[in-house]
Scaffold this active site. Sequence first.
Site, PDB file in Angstrom:
ATOM      1  N   TYR A   1      -5.327  -5.751 -15.448  1.00  0.00           N
ATOM      2  CA  TYR A   1      -4.921  -6.146 -14.096  1.00  0.00           C
ATOM      3  C   TYR A   1      -4.552  -4.919 -13.261  1.00  0.00           C
ATOM      4  CZ  TYR A   1      -2.254  -8.537 -10.428  1.00  0.00           C
ATOM      5  OH  TYR A   1      -1.776  -8.994  -9.222  1.00  0.00           O
TER       6      TYR A   1
ATOM      7  N   ASP B   1     -16.908 -19.371  -8.630  1.00  0.00           N
ATOM      8  CA  ASP B   1     -16.370 -18.278  -9.434  1.00  0.00           C
ATOM      9  C   ASP B   1     -16.664 -16.987  -8.683  1.00  0.00           C
ATOM     10  OD1 ASP B   1     -15.796 -16.290 -11.284  1.00  0.00           O
ATOM     11  OD2 ASP B   1     -16.665 -17.369 -12.983  1.00  0.00           O
TER      12      ASP B   1
ATOM     13  N   ALA C   1      -7.598  -3.051 -12.209  1.00  0.00           N
ATOM     14  CA  ALA C   1      -8.314  -3.733 -11.134  1.00  0.00           C
ATOM     15  C   ALA C   1      -7.628  -3.530  -9.788  1.00  0.00           C
ATOM     16  CB  ALA C   1      -8.430  -5.222 -11.450  1.00  0.00           C
ATOM     17  N   LYS C   2      -6.295  -3.605  -9.754  1.00  0.00           N
ATOM     18  CA  LYS C   2      -5.575  -3.417  -8.488  1.00  0.00           C
ATOM     19  C   LYS C   2      -5.699  -1.982  -7.983  1.00  0.00           C
ATOM     20  CE  LYS C   2      -4.089  -7.554  -7.711  1.00  0.00           C
ATOM     21  NZ  LYS C   2      -4.610  -8.341  -6.561  1.00  0.00           N
TER      22      LYS C   2
END
Length: 328
Positions: free
Chosen positions: A152, A60, A155-156
């Site tokens: 998302y 992970d 995060a990018k």
Amino acid sequence: MTQQVVVVTGASGGVGRAVARRYGARGAKVALLARGVDGLAGAAKDVEAEGGTALPIEVDVADPTAVEAAAEHVEAALGPIDVWVNDAFTSAFAPFMQLEPAEFKRVTEVTYLGYVYGTRAALRRMLPRDRGTVVQVGSALAYRGIPLQSAYCGAKHAIKGFTESLRCELLHDKSNVRVTMVQLPALNTPQFDWVLSRLPRTPQPVPPIYQPEVAARAVLWASEHDRGEVYVGGSTLGTIVANKLVPRLLDRYLARTGFDSQQTQEAADPNRPANLWQPVAGDHGAHGDFDSRAKARSAQWWLTSHRRAVVGAALGVAGAVLVGRSRS
């Protein structure tokens, strides 16, 4: 590329699976990092069927200790790491206020901090040798956030800022280690079947859609060329340019179209699995459910990766025209 040692995170499916397969076809020794045991086994078979050497490692990427241990395992089994490709991610399709804080945190830990931990593990080994490349698999959403993917997109964006900061530090130190980012368009990957979704209809990539092999070719190219960042797909380039020129207009456009464009007409399955906390069982491969709508090539990417030849040909034509005119 023969006997080159490559690490690919998120290698069990989607873009990571396509990248691993392509490196295998080049004869590389490929370490496959992911959570799903079934997908890892399938990826290892793919790499070896293509002629490469595979080392599947269940990990992970949100656990920095586990990522460091995986890097140590790779070098003990395969040798010094030449290329590290960060691709592992998870996501959630839902309006921001329908996400629990723990869910938002989990997406951030996997999709952003997973890249940080992977990059750190790679640099701990590459910097003393003064060689190696880290490839960050990014997205047009590193520049432009869209509705229903707040975790998302955040995060990018974070990966982009982190990578730019790191690149400056490497330049300051005159290091020969490179870090590059590949910004991708919408892709036909299995993520739309397994990410957490609270949408009323089935999630889909925003058209135009490209096959994951388009991304894989770009990742390999980026690992071999001294470019800090590359864009893949006309939609990626168009999104980035539009966001620079008319960001507020783009806000309104996405507010009007961004909900429907990310959903098919099919009602969502209330029992669909989600891989946010645990991997979804089975080997899902590289492709999603949109093969009939996905493009196998990108004209924009071809021009980008052949720009020297294109510029040379253009100059040649221009020169011939000028010579012709001078003679006439």
